[in-house]
Write a protein that holds these residues in place. Structure first.
Motif, PDB file in Angstrom:
ATOM      1  N   ASN A 349      66.600 -12.387  -8.873  1.00 11.44           N
ATOM      2  CA  ASN A 349      66.370 -11.100  -9.526  1.00 11.44           C
ATOM      3  C   ASN A 349      65.211 -10.342  -8.912  1.00 11.44           C
ATOM      4  N   GLY A 350      64.225 -11.070  -8.355  1.00 15.01           N
ATOM      5  CA  GLY A 350      63.118 -10.398  -7.695  1.00 15.01           C
ATOM      6  C   GLY A 350      63.578  -9.488  -6.571  1.00 15.01           C
ATOM      7  N   ALA A 351      64.682  -9.862  -5.919  1.00 17.42           N
ATOM      8  CA  ALA A 351      65.246  -9.035  -4.851  1.00 17.42           C
ATOM      9  C   ALA A 351      66.361  -8.125  -5.348  1.00 17.42           C
ATOM     10  N   MET A 352      67.066  -8.545  -6.403  1.00 21.80           N
ATOM     11  CA  MET A 352      68.256  -7.815  -6.830  1.00 21.80           C
ATOM     12  C   MET A 352      67.953  -6.444  -7.420  1.00 21.80           C
ATOM     13  N   VAL A 353      66.960  -6.366  -8.315  1.00 20.49           N
ATOM     14  CA  VAL A 353      66.726  -5.105  -9.015  1.00 20.49           C
ATOM     15  C   VAL A 353      66.364  -3.996  -8.032  1.00 20.49           C
ATOM     16  N   VAL A 354      65.460  -4.297  -7.108  1.00 18.46           N
ATOM     17  CA  VAL A 354      65.077  -3.269  -6.140  1.00 18.46           C
ATOM     18  C   VAL A 354      66.240  -2.949  -5.207  1.00 18.46           C
ATOM     19  N   ALA A 355      67.058  -3.949  -4.877  1.00 19.57           N
ATOM     20  CA  ALA A 355      68.218  -3.701  -4.017  1.00 19.57           C
ATOM     21  C   ALA A 355      69.170  -2.706  -4.680  1.00 19.57           C
ATOM     22  N   LEU A 356      69.340  -2.832  -5.983  1.00 21.77           N
ATOM     23  CA  LEU A 356      70.251  -1.929  -6.686  1.00 21.77           C
ATOM     24  C   LEU A 356      69.719  -0.501  -6.696  1.00 21.77           C
ATOM     25  N   THR A 357      68.410  -0.318  -6.802  1.00 22.39           N
ATOM     26  CA  THR A 357      67.851   1.041  -6.746  1.00 22.39           C
ATOM     27  C   THR A 357      68.062   1.663  -5.372  1.00 22.39           C
ATOM     28  N   GLU A 358      68.213   0.823  -4.341  1.00 24.11           N
ATOM     29  CA  GLU A 358      68.344   1.327  -2.971  1.00 24.11           C
ATOM     30  C   GLU A 358      69.766   1.714  -2.606  1.00 24.11           C
ATOM     31  N   VAL A 359      70.747   1.030  -3.165  1.00 21.64           N
ATOM     32  CA  VAL A 359      72.128   1.282  -2.742  1.00 21.64           C
ATOM     33  C   VAL A 359      72.807   2.371  -3.554  1.00 21.64           C
ATOM     34  N   VAL A 360      72.185   2.804  -4.657  1.00 16.99           N
ATOM     35  CA  VAL A 360      72.741   3.890  -5.463  1.00 16.99           C
ATOM     36  C   VAL A 360      72.222   5.227  -4.934  1.00 16.99           C
ATOM     37  N   PRO A 361      73.081   6.238  -4.741  1.00 15.14           N
ATOM     38  CA  PRO A 361      72.636   7.543  -4.247  1.00 15.14           C
ATOM     39  C   PRO A 361      71.507   8.118  -5.100  1.00 15.14           C
ATOM     40  N   ALA A 362      70.532   8.739  -4.438  1.00 20.63           N
ATOM     41  CA  ALA A 362      69.311   9.175  -5.111  1.00 20.63           C
ATOM     42  C   ALA A 362      69.563  10.171  -6.239  1.00 20.63           C
ATOM     43  N   LYS A 363      70.520  11.072  -6.071  1.00 17.73           N
ATOM     44  CA  LYS A 363      70.699  12.130  -7.063  1.00 17.73           C
ATOM     45  C   LYS A 363      71.268  11.621  -8.381  1.00 17.73           C
ATOM     46  N   VAL A 364      71.882  10.424  -8.350  1.00 10.83           N
ATOM     47  CA  VAL A 364      72.375   9.810  -9.595  1.00 10.83           C
ATOM     48  C   VAL A 364      71.775   8.411  -9.736  1.00 10.83           C
ATOM     49  N   ARG A 365      70.558   8.250  -9.268  1.00 10.57           N
ATOM     50  CA  ARG A 365      69.966   6.918  -9.203  1.00 10.57           C
ATOM     51  C   ARG A 365      69.846   6.270 -10.578  1.00 10.57           C
ATOM     52  N   THR A 366      69.359   7.004 -11.567  1.00 10.04           N
ATOM     53  CA  THR A 366      69.195   6.409 -12.896  1.00 10.04           C
ATOM     54  C   THR A 366      70.546   6.127 -13.542  1.00 10.04           C
ATOM     55  N   ALA A 367      71.442   7.102 -13.508  1.00  9.38           N
ATOM     56  CA  ALA A 367      72.755   6.921 -14.125  1.00  9.38           C
ATOM     57  C   ALA A 367      73.554   5.826 -13.423  1.00  9.38           C
TER      58      ALA A 367
END
Length: 438
Positions: A349-367
């Motif tokens: 999980n230490g690597a997973m959460v940040v990885a998920l923020t990186e692979v989602v397009p920035a304009k819909v990053r939160t959603a």
């Protein structure tokens, strides 16, 4: 003077992390309480002649909150991507507080009949709707305020705050078990932790209102409308599905080794409440250590190696570890096994959460982040106590929860291979390519 300024900025970053994750603490604290005190809640709101049936109804209500998470992710996530990170965090805290207050004060079944479980269910649905975007909102905020080259370390504190919540709940439970009789705990003692959660709400509102909007969000020249965010999510459905599988390993493991542990120790292994809560506390402490350590390591070696190694180890060792435990039941052995599973979870999980923020397009990053995360918790993690209880009952194998956790490892392994295969995602510094997944 330069060194003083650098030190001052460092203290400011630490203070910001604490303010952001403090609200996340309440969100998770309330979720854990429901799992921790499932046996008491089942007797208060779901009475019946069959203890197994009552416990299953309680865990079903626990899981129902997770079914609301995707809705919260879509609607509240779009709101956060359109309005801002700071305001979104305040809104989620408000909704969660309403659900917590409802559960804390609802009379039992003997007092108001069927209205009792109905109101508890409403409280859980409010909590789930809020939590659908809380983790995503906190993770995105931390990712956008992190210093260059340290994004993994900063984002890991989203999960770190959850471990503090687990430890706080375990400490309170330990104190209550030593101060009250079993009868008192069943009658009213289990409500005390929920009342404590209600009492800290005003303080959490105060510190969250002092947050500033992230500079990355403020610097955006174009902010998409709600309809545009929904359209973008539809266009990026593949990364949402892969993200869901990526999170499945995390959420199954997490709820197995934290929320389900007290019930597993007490009802399955027949250990005392005190032993089960001590193991839960030590597991959360272990998680709190490994999460930032492995988040920082992922900043150096990349996300992919850690995701592959630890999802693979979970697939291979989760069931054998629990099978050994049920064959050699003791407090010490339960602690050893849970610390091993904690190492696997925290490292992944230490690597997973940040990885998920990186692979989602920035304009819909939160959603996008929130939808992937909430779908995983809705379909996998939230029903972990229910599935584990059902597997044990159907197979008559007390180690059966290890099968479910191994399945989570398989999901994480497949998702990692699919996401990073031929991808332009740079796993070292958290750099997002224009089209990370093809």
């Amino acid at each position: 003077m330069a060194s003083f300024s650098e030190s001052d900025r460092g203290r400011s970053k630490v203070a910001t992390v604490l303010r952001v994750t403090s609200g996340n603490f309440l969100e998770m604290f309330d979720f854990f309480l429901f799992g921790f005190y499932a046996s008491y809640i089942s007797k208060a709101f779901f009475p019946g002649g069959n203890e197994y049936a009552s416990l299953m109804l309680t865990f079903a209500t626990f899981g129902a909150g997770f079914l609301m998470r995707p809705l919260g992710a879509i609607f509240l996530g779009a709101y956060v991507d359109r309005i801002g990170r700071r305001q979104g965090l305040i809104v989620t805290l408000t909704i969660m507080a309403a659900g917590t207050i409802l559960i804390a004060f609802v009379p039992g079944y003997e007092t108001i009949g069927l209205a009792a479980p109905a109101l508890v269910l409403i409280g859980r649905l409010l909590q789930g709707f809020s939590a659908g975007v809380e983790l995503g909102g906190v993770s995105v905020y931390l990712a956008e305020m992190a210093t260059p080259g340290h994004k993994g370390f900063y984002v890991s504190w989203q999960s770190g705050s959850q471990q503090v919540a687990v430890m706080a709940a375990a400490i309170i439970g330990y104190a209550l078990n030593h101060s009250l009789t079993p009868g008192q705990m069943g009658d009213w003692g289990w409500r005390i932790p929920f009342l404590i959660g209600c009492a800290i709400v005003p303080f959490l509102f105060y510190i969250r209102r002092s947050l500033e909007e992230t500079q990355e969000f403020l610097h955006r020249k174009v902010r998409p409308s709600t309809s545009e965010i929904f359209a973008s999510l539809a266009q990026n459905w593949k990364i949402v599905v892969l993200g869901m599988l990526l999170v499945a390993m995390t959420t199954i493991s997490f709820y197995t080794i934290t929320v389900y542990t007290p019930t597993f120790g007490k009802s399955v292994l027949k250990l005392s409440d005190t032993d089960s809560l001590l193991v839960t506390f030590c597991t959360a402490l272990s998680n709190l250590f490994w999460l930032p350590v492995m988040g920082a390591l992922s900043d150096r070696v990349g996300r992919k190696p850690l995701l592959l190694v630890f999802s693979g180890l979970t697939l291979l060792t989760a069931y054998p570890a629990l099978a050994w435990l049920v064959g050699h039941v003791s407090f010490g052995n339960m602690l050893i096994v849970l610390l091993w599973l904690s190492f696997l979870y925290g490292s992944y999980n230490g690597a997973m959460v940040v990885a998920l923020t990186e692979v989602v397009p920035a304009k819909v990053r939160t959603a996008g982040f929130s939808l992937a995360y909430s779908l995983a918790t809705a379909f996998f993690g939230g029903f972990t106590p229910l599935v584990s209880t059902w597997l044990i009952e159907q197979t008559e194998n007390r180690a059966a929860p290890g099968i479910w956790m191994a399945f989570g490892g398989a999901c994480g392994l497949v998702a990692t291979l699919a996401i990073y295969r031929g991808s332009a995602v740079r796993a070292r510094a958290g750099t997002l390519a224009a089209d990370p997944v093809r």
